[in-house]
Design a protein around this motif. Sequence first.
Motif, PDB file in Angstrom:
ATOM      1  N   UNK A 299       4.201  -9.778  -6.350  1.00  0.00           N
ATOM      2  CA  UNK A 299       5.444  -9.551  -5.621  1.00  0.00           C
ATOM      3  C   UNK A 299       5.744  -8.069  -5.445  1.00  0.00           C
ATOM      4  N   UNK A 300       4.707  -7.239  -5.454  1.00  0.00           N
ATOM      5  CA  UNK A 300       4.904  -5.795  -5.298  1.00  0.00           C
ATOM      6  C   UNK A 300       4.815  -5.429  -3.822  1.00  0.00           C
ATOM      7  N   UNK A 304       2.542   0.724   1.074  1.00  0.00           N
ATOM      8  CA  UNK A 304       1.877   2.019   0.964  1.00  0.00           C
ATOM      9  C   UNK A 304       0.381   1.917   0.754  1.00  0.00           C
ATOM     10  N   UNK A 311      -1.639   4.648  -1.684  1.00  0.00           N
ATOM     11  CA  UNK A 311      -1.500   4.496  -3.135  1.00  0.00           C
ATOM     12  C   UNK A 311      -0.921   3.129  -3.499  1.00  0.00           C
ATOM     13  N   UNK A 312      -1.449   2.539  -4.555  1.00  0.00           N
ATOM     14  CA  UNK A 312      -0.906   1.258  -5.040  1.00  0.00           C
ATOM     15  C   UNK A 312       0.377   1.498  -5.845  1.00  0.00           C
ATOM     16  N   UNK A 313       1.127   0.421  -6.053  1.00  0.00           N
ATOM     17  CA  UNK A 313       2.327   0.540  -6.891  1.00  0.00           C
ATOM     18  C   UNK A 313       1.919   0.743  -8.352  1.00  0.00           C
TER      19      UNK A 313
ATOM     20  N   UNK B 137      -2.924   8.760  -7.485  1.00  0.00           N
ATOM     21  CA  UNK B 137      -2.427   7.959  -8.615  1.00  0.00           C
ATOM     22  C   UNK B 137      -1.379   6.954  -8.116  1.00  0.00           C
ATOM     23  N   UNK B 138      -1.308   5.815  -8.790  1.00  0.00           N
ATOM     24  CA  UNK B 138      -0.341   4.788  -8.389  1.00  0.00           C
ATOM     25  C   UNK B 138       1.073   5.290  -8.656  1.00  0.00           C
ATOM     26  N   UNK B 139       2.046   4.652  -8.020  1.00  0.00           N
ATOM     27  CA  UNK B 139       3.451   4.995  -8.258  1.00  0.00           C
ATOM     28  C   UNK B 139       3.787   4.905  -9.749  1.00  0.00           C
ATOM     29  N   UNK B 140       3.308   3.842 -10.382  1.00  0.00           N
ATOM     30  CA  UNK B 140       3.614   3.622 -11.796  1.00  0.00           C
ATOM     31  C   UNK B 140       3.046   4.752 -12.653  1.00  0.00           C
ATOM     32  N   UNK B 163       9.260  -2.760 -11.335  1.00  0.00           N
ATOM     33  CA  UNK B 163       7.997  -2.399 -10.678  1.00  0.00           C
ATOM     34  C   UNK B 163       8.057  -2.764  -9.192  1.00  0.00           C
ATOM     35  N   UNK B 164       8.728  -3.878  -8.900  1.00  0.00           N
ATOM     36  CA  UNK B 164       8.809  -4.330  -7.508  1.00  0.00           C
ATOM     37  C   UNK B 164       9.599  -3.352  -6.644  1.00  0.00           C
ATOM     38  N   UNK B 165      10.516  -2.600  -7.254  1.00  0.00           N
ATOM     39  CA  UNK B 165      11.379  -1.691  -6.502  1.00  0.00           C
ATOM     40  C   UNK B 165      10.824  -0.266  -6.488  1.00  0.00           C
ATOM     41  N   UNK B 167       8.227   1.567  -5.278  1.00  0.00           N
ATOM     42  CA  UNK B 167       7.888   2.364  -4.091  1.00  0.00           C
ATOM     43  C   UNK B 167       9.134   2.761  -3.311  1.00  0.00           C
TER      44      UNK B 167
END
Lengths: 625, 625
Positions: A299-300, A304, A311-313, B137-140, B163-165, B167
Motif C-alpha cells: 500500500x505504498x 516516485x 527512488x522507492x519508499x 536511497x529510498x525515502x525511508x 510509511x505509506x505517507x 513520499x
Amino acid sequence: MSPKELVTISFKPGGMNVEAERGSCLLDVMKAVSLAIRSDCGGKGICGKCRVITKDQTSLTQVTRAEKDMIPYQLKLGYRLACECSVVGDATVYLPKESRNVVRRILVEGAQRRVRVEPIIRKVFLRISPPTLQDVRSDAKRLQDAVNEIYGIKGVSIDYQLMKELPRILRNSDWRVTAAILDEREVISLEKGNTTEEAYGIAVDIGTSKVIIYLIDLFKGRLIAAESVENPQTKHGEDVISRISYSDSKQRVREMQQLVISTLNKLILQACKKSGLKPRCIYEATVVGNTAMHHFILGLQPKHLGLSPYVPVVATPINEKARNLGLRLNTAANVYVFPIIAGFLGGDAVADIISTGIYESDDLEIALDIGTNTEVVIGNKDGLMACSCASGPAFEGAHVKCGMKAATGAIERLRIETKKFSVDYKVIDGSKPLGLCGSGIIDAVASLLKCGLIDRNGALADSSLTPRIKGIGKKKSFVLVSRTEGAARDIVITQQDIREVQMAKAAIYTGCYILMKRKKVSLRDLKKLHVAGAFGNYLDLENSKMIGLLPDVPTELISLVGNAAGAGARMALISKKLRETAAVISRRVDYVELASEPDFQEEFTSAMFFPHKDLNRFNSIKKLF
Amino acid sequence: MSPKELVTISFKPGGMNVEAERGSCLLDVMKAVSLAIRSDCGGKGICGKCRVITKDQTSLTQVTRAEKDMIPYQLKLGYRLACECSVVGDATVYLPKESRNVVRRILVEGAQRRVRVEPIIRKVFLRISPPTLQDVRSDAKRLQDAVNEIYGIKGVSIDYQLMKELPRILRNSDWRVTAAILDEREVISLEKGNTTEEAYGIAVDIGTSKVIIYLIDLFKGRLIAAESVENPQTKHGEDVISRISYSDSKQRVREMQQLVISTLNKLILQACKKSGLKPRCIYEATVVGNTAMHHFILGLQPKHLGLSPYVPVVATPINEKARNLGLRLNTAANVYVFPIIAGFLGGDAVADIISTGIYESDDLEIALDIGTNTEVVIGNKDGLMACSCASGPAFEGAHVKCGMKAATGAIERLRIETKKFSVDYKVIDGSKPLGLCGSGIIDAVASLLKCGLIDRNGALADSSLTPRIKGIGKKKSFVLVSRTEGAARDIVITQQDIREVQMAKAAIYTGCYILMKRKKVSLRDLKKLHVAGAFGNYLDLENSKMIGLLPDVPTELISLVGNAAGAGARMALISKKLRETAAVISRRVDYVELASEPDFQEEFTSAMFFPHKDLNRFNSIKKLF
C-alpha cells in the motif's frame, strides 16, 4: 547392597545392543550411547518427541500419566515415551523415523539448491498448571513461564489479539496447549492439545501478470499446493508504468493493494480447501515481486518509482502481521516482504540471487530473469552487480500480433524447413494452435533467420520467395500456420513482431554486455548463465543464441531455472538464515542504471542486429551467417 | 600576522562579560565559558535551539540561509542562532528562557511529588537531502540516515502506516520535516517544517463510575485541559462485578471496550477543541484503572477476575498503538496501560504508589484509595504490601438513601448541634441541598455519634429524644434537612445507611489493620497516611477517625491526595523512568487476599463498632465515649 543387575537392550534399526542397569531410564540409556533420539523438552515428559516402540511391554515400567496424556492413541500400537519408562528386563526397542534426531534437508522443487529447513516459527507443547488461590499468576505469565521453564525461551511476548483469546483457549484445552512462537520472541498462536507437527506457510510471487502462491509445510519443507491466477491489477494496465500512473491518489493505491490482497485471499482459501487445512494454521508468508508489486502489496505510493531519479519508499525487508495487510492467514502470521535493490530492481531479483546461489558461487555467473523487465545479475561471492532492462512484453506474448501466454493452445516449439518453408510445431497440451508463446516466438524468428527469410537487420524477405510471406513494407508477415492448416486463425509473425523481438533481445543483451564490461570480465570468464522467466524450461537455447538474446556461451553452461523468484520466496519461507542473507544482498548489490551508461545507446543499436552487429561476439554461430 | 583583535560580549541575564577573538563563533564562545545554552544538534545549524537575542545586529555576521530556514519569523524580533553567527564587534547577547539548558522540573498538580520531565517521545527537526540520480536511497533510508547523522539515533524503524505517507510528506515539506520518535526506536509521526516544540499526551483515568482525561504538554509537563464524564458502562452495572457478569461473550466484551473507547474519543476531541490542538499531535497516552477497567479497555475477557482464584489475563504493562485500540490520537501513538498487581488490585493501586511516592519512602507509610473497592498499600522503599477491601459504594453516595455523587447540590460538610440537634451544612456550589455526598455522610454519622444519637453499635436513639428521629426499628431515620428547612426533599440518614457506613468503614479499617499486623508494625511506626479517593480534599479527618474509618494516627500525618491514580498516570506520561518503576512495583508488591486471612472475619466484626470494639485502638478519641 545387592550387586547391580544388568539387562540388555537391543535397539532397532541399527541393531546396537546395550547393557544397562535394571531400572535405568530408557532415554538416559539412549543418550549415554549417543543414539540420535529427539527429546525437545530434555526428558521432562512434556514434548512427546522421544517415542519408541516395543513389542514386549513387560520389559518396561508401566505406562505413566504423562504418556496417557501425550500419546493416548499410539500407546495401543506399542509406542512409549523413552523419558517416561525404565527398563526392567531385556528389551527390544525400535526407533521410529519421526523420533530420530536428524538434520532435515529438503530440495525446494524448481530451484537447484538444497536448503536446510530452519523456519522462523517454532511450535511447543505446554502443560500449564492451572491457577489456585496460592498461585494467582496471570494467564499470560503462566504461558510465558511454561515456555521458559520447558523450552528455555525467555521473555516471549504475546500477540495482542491472541491475548484476548487466552483465557478461553487455556481453559477449553484443560491447560494443555501448543504455542506457535515467532522468532523465539512472540507467541502468535495458541492451540488446544498437541499440534506441534502442524505448521504451514505460503510463499507468494506477485508477478506483473501472474500471482502465484505456494503452500508449504514449514517443518518438512514440502510443497503441499500451488495456486495461481492472473494479476487482477492488469485491468489498470498491462505494464507497471501504466499501473503506477493509474495510482495517483491514496484511494487508488489502496484499490491496487486491495486487488492483490483479495486475490491472494482467494488463492489461500483454494489451496487450503484442496489440502484440508485451515488458514489459521498458516503462520508465515514470504512475498516477492518487482518494486511496483512490492509497493502495491504494502500500500505504498509507487509514484516516485516512475519519476526520475526513481527512488522507492523503502528498500529494506518489511515484516508485518497478516491482519495489518488484510491477508487471511493466522491473524498474527508474519508476512515477510522481500527487500528490494533499487527503483527498478525488486525483491524478485533478490530472490533470483538467493535461489540461483550466485551470491555464494566461486565462479563468475550471470542470472537473467526475463520478463517485461528483465533483471540481470552478474558476479559471485566476491560481489554482485545488477541492472534492469526494459525488454518489453514480447517474450510474454504481448505486443506480438499472434502472441499469447504459455497456456493451452500456444505454440511453444517451432521449426521451419529450410527449403519448402513448411512449419513443424508443438502446441501446449496438444490442442489446436491458437497463437505463439515466448519460446515459440523465439523459435519462429530464429527459424526465419536460418532459412534466410529475414536478414541480419530483421527485414522479412520478398513475398516472391514463398507464398507464406504476405503483404508489403511494414505490413509484411509470414504465415506460420494458416486456417487451412488447422489453426483457429492464421497464425503469423509480422515485420512489426520481429522489431519487437529485436528491441527486447537487444535490451537484454545490452544489459548483460554492459555489466560484463563494468565488471571487466569477458565471456570466457563466465562459468554459468542462469535463465529464469516465463518460458519455464521450454526455451530453445540454440535459437536464443541465434537471435542474440543470450550471450554466446557454451550451451552446457546455461541453466534454465524456471520461476527463480518464486523458488527464492519458498526457500526464504523455510529458512530464517536465507532472509538474513536476502537483506545483506539487497544492500550490497551494485546497481547500474543502464540509461545513464554512456555507451548504452550505441550498444543497444548494435544489438538490434541478428545476432549482433559485431559477429565476433557470436563466434560459435558466426559461420551460419 | 596582525595581532589578534578582541571584542567584548556581555551575556544577559546574568551579566557575564567575555572577551573573545573577533570572528569567533558565538556558540563556541558560549560553550567555552560554560554558558548553559541548548544545542541539540551540536552546532550543525539544524536543530534551531541555540537561539539568542541581540539588539545591535552589526556586532554579528550576516543572517545565514540556515537561520532564514529555521527561525524566519523570529529574525525580525532580533533572534539569531548562536551556531550560525560570528562576533565582529562588541555585543550584548540575551539568552531567552527557551534556549537555556536547564533540567526541567515540574509539579504535577494534584500529586505531592515533583517529577523530572523525561517523556518517551522525542521530536527532531531534519533537513533531508532530496534524491538525485547519484543518490537513489529510498525515502525511508534517507529519513533513517538523517536521524542518525544529526542526532546519533541509530536504526530507527518507521511505523508501517506512516510509511505509506512518507513520499508525500517529505516532498510536500521540501524535505524539511520534524520526526516524532518513540523511545529512540520508531518514527511514529513526520510533520512538515519545524514542530519540535509541539508534543502532547493524555493521561487517562478510567474509574468504575467516572472517566477522566488529562491533556498534557509532554515537553513542559504542563496540564492543558482536563475532561471527564460518567463511565458509560454503568448502564450494564454500577459495580464491576455486575459488569463482569454482563460481559459473558466476546461480543459483550467488545461492546464494553467500545463504550470506553468511544467515550475517550469524545473527551479527546473536546479537550483538543478547547485547546486548539489536533488529535494527531497527541503521541502518547497512559491509562490507569482497576483490574476490570484494565481488562475492558484492552478488550480482554474479565470473567476470571470474578471467579476464584481471581486471576487476570495479563498483569504486565501493555503498550499498543492507538489505532489497534481504536483511540483517535496520532494513529501510531503509544498507549501505555498500567500494569496490575493481582485480580483485585489494579493499575490504579500502582499509580497510587507512584504518585504518593510510598515506594521510595524511608519511613513506613500507608496509602488508602477509597472507592467501591478500597486499595490499601503499606510499606516503604524496603517493600510494599497491599490488599483490596470490598468497601462498597457508600462513600460514593450509592446504597445510601439520600446519597449522591459529589456534585452541585450535595451536602459536603455537616455538623449537628449537640443540644438542640440543629444541623449546619455546606452544599457544593451553595445551591439548594439535594442529598449527601461521601464526606457529608461521614460528617452526619460522626455528628450523630458525638451527640449520642447513635450508640457504638450504630443503633439510632429513640424518637422521643428529638422529633428529627422518625420511624421505628430498621425504618428509623434522622432528618438532616427537611423540606420545610429548604431541601428539595427531606434529606435523611437512615438506620440502614448507618449499617452501610459501618460495613464500609469496617472493611477499610480491617484492610489497614491486617496489613499492619502482617507487616508486624504498630500505629506508632506509621509516619504518613495518604488518603486518596472521590472525597477529594473535603474529608473531615477528625470525623473520619471518630467513626473509625481511618486508623488513629495524628491528623498532621494524614495527607489528602485527591485523585492519586490520575496523578500517577500523569506522572508516568511525562516520565519514562516512572513507567519502569511501575513495572517493577507491580511485580514486587506483596498481595494479601483479605478473605483468606484467618482473622479477617473477627477483625471485620470488631471494626463494625464505632470507632471499634476495642477502644484502646483509638486512644486519641477514647475519652469521647
